[in-house]
Write an enzyme that holds these catalytic residues in place. Structure first.
Site: not given
Ligand code: 5GP
Length: 135
Positions: A98, A100
């Protein structure tokens, strides 16, 4: 076990959806760093940048540009960051590729950037050579 994002794609977990097409989905981050913080994912589950097929990375990039334009129009931030974490050391929490999109406003300080370091030209050439010989 399925990732939380795969469950979002399947509609098992409610989320604030923004856009979807056959390959990608964009929705708001549940813990936004700023107003409009959006996640763009490929619907197919792949762990990270290294394991995601290039055509899906391209699809995510297209959706990221589309949604970033809409965010700029809708929320009028001063700019935005694209962040993409790979591995725990880099802050990855959800192991489903993913991107951001984090809208930014002057002085908001929501992201801390790296501190610029120093390297000699010899250091840079050595590292460049180490990497480029693997391509
Ligand atoms: P990473 O640190 O893996 O790049 O980011 C994962 C992101 O997913 C985090 O910013 C977290 O807030 C978001 N996230 C985790 N679980 C959920 C969820 O159930 N729903 C949504 N909308 N975002 C999520």
């Amino acid at each position: 076990m399925q990732s939380i994002f795969t469950r979002i794609v399947a509609g098992e977990i409610p989320t604030a959806r923004i856009y979807e097409d056959t390959e990608t989905l964009a929705f708001l981050d549940i813990n936004p760093a700023s107003r409009g913080h959006t996640l763009v994912i490929c619907k197919e589950e792949h762990t990270d940048l290294l394991t995601t097929p290039p055509e899906l990375i391209a699809a995510v990039a297209r959706t990221t540009q589309l949604v970033a334009r809409a965010i700029m129009e809708a929320l009028s931030p001063d700019g935005f960051n694209i962040v993409q974490n790979n591995g725990a050391a880099a802050g990855q929490v959800v192991y489903h590729y993913h991107v951001h999109i984090i809208p930014r406003w002057e002085g908001d300080q929501v992201i801390r950037f790296w501190r610029p370091g120093n390297a000699t030209p010899a250091d840079l050439h050595e590292v460049a050579s180490l990497i480029s010989t693997r391509l």
